[in-house]
Design an enzyme around this catalytic site. Structure first.
Site, PDB file in Angstrom:
ATOM      1  N   CYS A   2      88.167 -14.521  -3.789  1.00 44.57           N
ATOM      2  CA  CYS A   2      89.304 -13.662  -4.001  1.00 44.57           C
ATOM      3  C   CYS A   2      90.594 -14.331  -3.540  1.00 44.57           C
ATOM      4  CB  CYS A   2      89.107 -12.354  -3.241  1.00 44.57           C
ATOM      5  SG  CYS A   2      87.499 -11.586  -3.538  1.00 44.57           S
ATOM      6  N   ARG A  58      90.372  -9.386  -6.489  1.00 45.47           N
ATOM      7  CA  ARG A  58      88.937  -9.594  -6.317  1.00 45.47           C
ATOM      8  C   ARG A  58      88.307 -10.302  -7.505  1.00 45.47           C
ATOM      9  NH1 ARG A  58      83.971  -5.195  -6.338  1.00 45.47           N
ATOM     10  NH2 ARG A  58      82.375  -6.607  -5.490  1.00 45.47           N
ATOM     11  N   ILE A  61      81.479 -11.000  -7.231  1.00 47.38           N
ATOM     12  CA  ILE A  61      80.318 -11.895  -7.304  1.00 47.38           C
ATOM     13  C   ILE A  61      79.058 -11.199  -6.782  1.00 47.38           C
ATOM     14  CG2 ILE A  61      79.341 -14.079  -6.507  1.00 47.38           C
ATOM     15  CD1 ILE A  61      81.701 -14.482  -8.369  1.00 47.38           C
ATOM     16  N   ILE A  62      79.181 -10.515  -5.651  1.00 46.99           N
ATOM     17  CA  ILE A  62      78.059  -9.823  -5.016  1.00 46.99           C
ATOM     18  C   ILE A  62      78.406  -8.337  -4.900  1.00 46.99           C
ATOM     19  CG2 ILE A  62      76.775  -9.564  -2.842  1.00 46.99           C
ATOM     20  CD1 ILE A  62      76.987 -12.579  -2.458  1.00 46.99           C
ATOM     21  N   ASN A  87      88.218 -13.555   1.592  1.00 50.17           N
ATOM     22  CA  ASN A  87      88.039 -14.527   0.513  1.00 50.17           C
ATOM     23  C   ASN A  87      86.874 -15.426   0.884  1.00 50.17           C
ATOM     24  OD1 ASN A  87      88.297 -16.460  -1.521  1.00 50.17           O
ATOM     25  ND2 ASN A  87      89.926 -17.560  -0.463  1.00 50.17           N
ATOM     26  N   ASP A 113      78.738  -8.571   1.413  1.00 49.12           N
ATOM     27  CA  ASP A 113      78.859  -9.360   2.641  1.00 49.12           C
ATOM     28  C   ASP A 113      80.113  -9.039   3.445  1.00 49.12           C
ATOM     29  OD1 ASP A 113      80.463 -10.434   0.660  1.00 49.12           O
ATOM     30  OD2 ASP A 113      79.981 -12.512   1.101  1.00 49.12           O
ATOM     31  N   GLY A 383      78.751 -30.972  -5.093  1.00 48.99           N
ATOM     32  CA  GLY A 383      78.231 -31.858  -4.052  1.00 48.99           C
ATOM     33  C   GLY A 383      79.220 -32.314  -3.013  1.00 48.99           C
TER      34      GLY A 383
END
Length: 652
Positions: A2, A58, A61-62, A87, A113, A383
């Site tokens: 976010c 926002r 995602i979850i 965020n 979360d 990565g």
């Protein structure tokens, strides 16, 4: 993922409802400038006293249907005590919620979360931060103590800018929001507010080192730190994460146990980074790091899509290797090829998203591959961080080649450095003698340096010899005096190159496209394992990341295992000699109003020499040109990028 904005008014400016309403409107307008970070759901909140205002965007995602922000939480006795803008992602949030419920009876109204962050802070205070396994920047208002608590993750994956003035203090995910609020906050966002020392640091390092920004009135909360802000006061900052590389010897014959430990912690990190209620993909650049992450991710999502990018020039593409890697692990692969015309056309938009100049050409292809990925997924793994944690940069092998100098008396080493000065540039042994005469603190700035001091004097009109890399590196070196040289170099890169370049471009270029990027290597548990590796498990005379490569032998395809990481190589050396990029360079220099900082004729001479092939000035030119473009956008306001409205669906 976010974009957050929080403003705490100075007590004298805390006004009745009408004044708070006007402030809320200003916050909403400024927050809209970072709508790309969270196009799914905007929001604002004003506390009843009108002292604190939050703005939020926002990217869901979850717990998509819930976990709206700003998020309110409190214990049973004060259910409205806290308000949060957050965020990032906390990958161990399920475990934290269970622990908080079992130990403290905490209850939650959502499945996300964010509540875990607030509850952890309520019960554990700042000690909660090392227990958050993830990437984060957040602002949390405590209505009982009248304090705003702000924090960033240990490595600085997510950004947080701060500005304090006569009107109050504001924090934001993007600097442009604070510049928009300069009058409300009370700081100078014009030419007289430019930090000339930060400009010099940028020119040398190719990025602006934390906590600086190019505006004196705006600073960054450093990685691994938190701040407490009270109305009318200055932010009080504290570092809670101090990384330490301390080798732990292993018994002979125990090497395999070390490799197994690396594999296990990476498997666990990737598994937790795959937690999402939307589709997760992966970037695949052709090197061992991104290939390892993708190979582990596909175990959790057999329909994994990987993404890479290349250019319309032979020899400047990792596409073929990435395609072969994707086939080997069984992933669907999508490649984006970028033309010189696309490259040049996107530059103003890219620099606007950056907020601060970063002279790393690789961020341009990253922007394009993120834009392509967002058509198919909402989250990607990548990565970043493997080189800093496991010893992946070739420069880390330098202490091996300079080892003989350690046995020489300091005066003799200095004399050898003097002998090297009159030798012709490019002569064999000149660089070795020079670098061997220097201490590690003198010669290693971090994993980048564009200009020597002599070159800097020619280009910077505002050059000051006392402003050097020591401003940035000395405090970091002081923490590692008794470490081995390779560990000290890794430590420097954690505080310079990683958080100043790598993570800035990763965050900004993906968020520009409303795409969440996750970095499983930059996990506290992974760092704990990597930090215990001895030098010979990281660097040998023939390879880098030795232990990591051994650990990944069963996971990555053989054609990748010992291939050096190239990232997304960019042909700017060639493009600055002909074609649209050369034309853009001339136009940028001619139109720039940076004469108070930059010697424009000197830059033009550099470009002419580069075009004719008498010298390779590509890195230095790119550093200055990106600064000039940044100045045209954020100071002169002469260049106004066309920023598209994000039009993505809520779910992918």
């Amino acid at each position: 993922m976010c974009g957050l904005l929080a403003f705490v008014a100075a007590p004298a400016d805390a006004e009745p409802t009408s004044g708070a309403h006007a402030t809320a409107e200003a916050i909403a307008r400024a927050s809209h400038l970072m709508r790309h970070r969270g196009p799914d759901e905007p929001g604002t909140w004003v506390d009843p006293a009108g002292t604190v205002v939050f703005g939020f965007n926002r990217l869901s995602i979850i717990d998509i249907a819930h976990s709206h922000q700003p998020l309110r939480w409190g214990p049973p006795e004060t259910p409205d005590r806290y308000e949060l803008v957050f965020n990032g992602e906390i990958y161990n949030y399920l475990e934290l919620r269970a622990e908080l419920a079992a130990q403290h009876g905490a209850s939650f109204a959502t499945d996300g979360d964010g509540e875990a962050v607030v509850a952890a802070y309520h019960y554990w205070g700042a000690d909660a931060l090392p227990r958050l396994r993830g990437m984060f920047a957040f602002a949390l208002w405590d209505s009982v103590t009248g304090e705003l608590f702000c924090a960033r993750d240990p490595f600085g994956i997510k950004p947080l800018f701060m500005a304090t003035g006569t009107g109050g203090t504001a924090v934001a995910s993007e600097k442009k929001c604070l510049l928009e609020l300069a009058n409300l906050i009370g700081f100078d966002a014009g030419i007289s507010g430019i930090d000339e020392r930060a400009v010099q640091h940028y020119t040398v390092l190719q990025y602006v080192p934390e906590p600086e920004t190019l505006h004196r009135g705006v600073r960054r909360l450093e990685s691994g730190s938190y701040a407490r802000i009270r109305p009318g006061g200055q932010p009080a900052t504290t570092r809670y994460f101090v990384p330490r590389f301390q080798a732990v010897p292993i018994a002979r014959g125990g090497e395999q146990a070390r490799y197994d430990e690396i594999t296990a912690v990476l498997e666990d990190s990737v598994a937790k980074h795959m937690r999402a209620d939307v589709t997760v993909g992966a970037f695949l650049s052709g090197g061992i790091d991104s290939t390892a992450i993708a190979a582990l991710a596909i175990r959790h999502n057999p329909r994994l899509i990987t993404f890479t990018t290349g250019f319309e020039r032979e020899g400047f593409s990792e596409v073929d290797v990435a395609v072969a890697s994707a086939e080997a692990i069984g992933a669907r692969h999508i490649a984006k090829v970028v033309s010189p015309e696309e490259f040049v056309e996107a530059l103003p938009e890219i620099v606007w998203y950056l907020d601060e100049p970063v002279a790393d050409p690789a961020l341009v292809p990253l922007f394009f591959v993120a834009r392509e990925a967002r058509k198919h997924v909402k989250v990607v793994l990548s990565g970043e961080g493997a080189d800093e944690l496991f010893g992946g940069y070739t420069i880390y092998r330098e202490p091996l080649s300079l080892k003989p100098f350690d046995y020489l008396p300091r005066p003799l080493r200095r004399s050898m450095g003097k002998v090297s000065r009159p030798l012709p540039e490019g002569m064999r042994g000149k660089s070795l003698l020079h670098r061997g005469s220097l201490t590690l603190e003198e010669r290693y700035y971090g994993n980048a340096r564009s200009f020597s001091d002599a070159q800097l004097r020619d280009v910077l009109a505002a050059f000051r010899p006392e402003w050097t890399h020591v401003d940035v590196t000395a405090p970091v070196y002081a923490e590692s005096a008794d470490w081995d040289p390779v560990a000290r170099m890794q430590h420097i890169d954690l505080f310079t190159w990683l958080r100043g370049d790598i993570l800035v471009k990763a965050d900004k270029m993906t968020m520009a496209n409303s795409l969440e990027l996750r970095v499983p290597f930059l996990d506290p548990e992974v760092f704990a394992v990597a930090s215990r590796l001895p030098v010979d498990a990281k660097i040998t005379r023939t390879t880098t990341k030795y232990a990591l490569r051994r650990a990944l032998e069963p996971i990555v395809p053989p054609h990748v295992l010992n291939r050096p990481k190239l990232g997304f190589p960019v042909p700017i050396r060639h493009w600055l000699r002909a074609g649209p990029l050369l034309e853009w360079a001339h136009e940028t220099i001619d139109a720039s109003a940076t004469d108070y900082l930059i010697d424009r004729p000197a830059v033009q001479r550099m470009l002419d020499e580069h075009r004719c092939g008498t010298a390779d000035h590509s890195r230095r030119l790119w550093t200055v040109l990106i600064f000039m473009l940044w100045h045209a956008i954020f100071v002169e306001r002469r260049v106004v990028p066309q920023i598209p409205e994000p039009t993505y669906p809520v779910e992918l």
